[in-house]
Design a protein around this motif. Structure first.
Motif, PDB file in Angstrom:
ATOM      1  N   UNK A 158       0.825  -1.215   0.000  1.00 40.66           N
ATOM      2  CA  UNK A 158       0.000   0.000   0.000  1.00 40.66           C
ATOM      3  C   UNK A 158       0.861   1.269   0.000  1.00 40.66           C
ATOM      4  N   UNK A 159       2.205   1.105  -0.086  1.00 34.25           N
ATOM      5  CA  UNK A 159       3.075   2.270  -0.043  1.00 34.25           C
ATOM      6  C   UNK A 159       3.420   2.690   1.369  1.00 34.25           C
ATOM      7  N   UNK A 160       3.186   1.788   2.338  1.00 33.82           N
ATOM      8  CA  UNK A 160       3.470   2.083   3.749  1.00 33.82           C
ATOM      9  C   UNK A 160       4.771   1.381   4.144  1.00 33.82           C
ATOM     10  N   UNK A 161       5.795   2.134   4.548  1.00 35.57           N
ATOM     11  CA  UNK A 161       7.049   1.530   4.999  1.00 35.57           C
ATOM     12  C   UNK A 161       6.825   0.702   6.258  1.00 35.57           C
ATOM     13  N   UNK A 162       7.459  -0.458   6.321  1.00 36.71           N
ATOM     14  CA  UNK A 162       7.391  -1.295   7.520  1.00 36.71           C
ATOM     15  C   UNK A 162       8.806  -1.465   8.076  1.00 36.71           C
ATOM     16  N   UNK A 163       8.967  -1.183   9.374  1.00 35.62           N
ATOM     17  CA  UNK A 163      10.263  -1.352  10.033  1.00 35.62           C
ATOM     18  C   UNK A 163      10.146  -2.411  11.109  1.00 35.62           C
TER      19      UNK A 163
END
Lengths: 331, 331
Positions: A292-297
């Motif tokens: 969805x274009x959401x960075x995950x860390x």
């Protein structure tokens, strides 16, 4: 996935959804024991990350309840009157169960359903008691750091599943809490299941659901290791996967470190047979969010690296000395 | 009053809504102190009332969490396997705050709203922490008696008010919990208010709302005095009002004892200027419930009289030696 809401209208965009992993905030091998030191550091880092840009240093205590060893609440009302309104950026917190809930759930088999069995029904009640008592302690720890945290239990929110997939999970109460300036604190929970009677709704499934609907700028998983490795982190020569690129179709590949021999990628996909919710499961779930274009860390809790991730600095540039795993969309 | 549900379809009719008054289950004058002895007796009486008709004596413990002085949970799984499914009649439990929440709410003025003030926002968080910690202890006490209790916090349920009147209070999650054989445990709570920002939703308002929508057979208020008196019960010559008749239009009169001089009725209505939520307020609220044809019993908690009321025996006949107040509809 059938959900009531079609378009979510948040007054201010949500900045971050953060998962406090059960292993990071509880003592894994001790029944219903919180890792107090970690929880205090995590709460303090969350406060710092939420207040980014604001220089106010004083903490407005929001837990006015009795504590062990303290007979009375010691709130000084005047401290609040002099305080300016603090501008927090919008966060949602979700936590796992760790050494809370797991014993009750696994002993009774709540995840398999069957509420007509006394053991399952009792286990459902017992599981909820355990996870909500952890939830209360986390809300209190955050409130002591001046974070306006409010408990929102998925079962109480009326969330339910069908064959373990989310069937109904109206996020409007979460949105209204956010819009009023609160930090909702959700958790993995025992819920009703339309087909099975009941099951366990995991914190990770809740995150995916909320991320898809609330569209945060980024998602942080706080865990008890430095990130995702190419094999169990305890094994010799385990390599930390620093950056994973996710394509439009949800497929992904490791881009840092560059894997010298192509067998490595194969090795990782073979590991997908691992059904214990291991590395590949984790990457695949994170990839669904990153799509969805959401960075995950994914980062170790209560370290300088977790503070860097929570503050959102990784969106611009990943420092060379940062330890953790970034999973992001590439077009 | 705008609510989403139009027709409530319960699988089995609900038998009773019971209010555990804050004064009955907490120590009024000691900050955040539960009246353990009363809570245990109340829980045990609730179990007995819910199991009416069933002769099974063994209690299936549903709180498997750690307790002070106990290192480990001591659940014997085999006990549950041998057990038949118990048939509980449907109850909903609502509790007040007593010495929980009141300090936090009154110090901050949460009921007046104004979430842009740091004191109010902190008070909202602090109030919820206090009342949900009481809620957890009540759920645990009920679960220890084998009652399949589940916490349902009004704020988490997404309930909200407008100018302190209920604006949105979808009872579908409560209905689904009841239909799955659980006993929902709600409480007075800090909630969002569309006009004021926030306020306090009292347990009594929740009961009126649930009674109107769920149509229980009867409602029981457990309190710390024997019922409703014609003046503050501590005053000499205070007379217990044993039976109050409610007419179609919601007006009411005392029918037992027969008040010899007509001044008495006048005296009671004069007392309606009492804004402290005293006797007349209580009767008027109960009358609104009784108007629907639902008997209301106000009775002292943890006495033989409360057990009689909870078991529903008063619906047929009020024993001469029963102490309490019955408020019921007469056509």
């Amino acid at each position: 996935m059938e959900t009531k809401q079609t378009d979510i209208k948040l007054k201010t965009p949500i900045r971050c959804i953060v998962k406090l992993g059960g292993a990071a905030i509880t003592c894994k091998n001790e029944f219903e024991k919180i890792n107090e030191a970690n929880l205090i550091t995590v709460s303090s880092q969350l406060r710092e990350a939420m207040m980014f840009g604001s220089s106010s240093g004083s903490v407005l205590e929001m837990d006015w309840s009795k504590r062990p060893g303290m007979a009375e609440s010691l709130v000084k009302v005047d401290d609040y009157k002099e305080q300016l309104v603090l501008d927090f950026s919008s966060f949602v917190v979700i936590h796992g169960a760790g050494s809370f809930g797991h014993f009750q759930a696994s002993t009774s088999g709540v995840h398999r359903g069957g509420l007509n069995q006394p053991l399952v029904k009792a286990g459902f009640v017992a599981t909820r008691i355990s996870v909500t008592s952890l939830n209360l302690e986390i809300v209190r720890a955050l409130a002591r750091e001046g974070i306006p945290s409010v408990a929102m239990s998925p079962f109480s929110c009326g969330w339910s599943t069908r064959e373990r997939n989310i069937a109904s999970a109206d996020v409007s109460a979460v949105v209204e809490a956010l819009d009023s300036g609160f930090v909702p604190v959700l958790h993995g929970d025992a819920v009703l299941d339309e087909a099975l009677g009941c099951t366990i709704l995991s914190g990770d499934v809740i995150i995916s659901h909320l991320a898809a609907h609330l569209k945060p700028q980024f998602v942080v998983f706080l865990t008890d290791v430095f990130g995702v490795y190419d094999r169990p982190p305890a094994e010799p020569n385990a390599v930390l996967l620093r950056e994973i690129a996710v394509r439009e179709d949800g497929s992904w590949s490791v881009v840092n470190p560059t894997l010298e021999d192509s067998d490595k990628q194969v090795e990782i996909s073979v590991a997908s047979h691992d059904t214990t919710g291991g590395m590949v499961t984790k990457i695949s779930e994170a990839a669904m969010i990153a799509k969805h274009g959401i960075d995950v860390y994914i980062v170790k809790a209560a370290t300088e690296h977790s503070l860097t991730a929570l503050s959102g600095k990784l969106r611009d540039k990943i420092p060379d000395d940062w330890l953790g795993t970034v999973i992001r969309h590439v077009s």
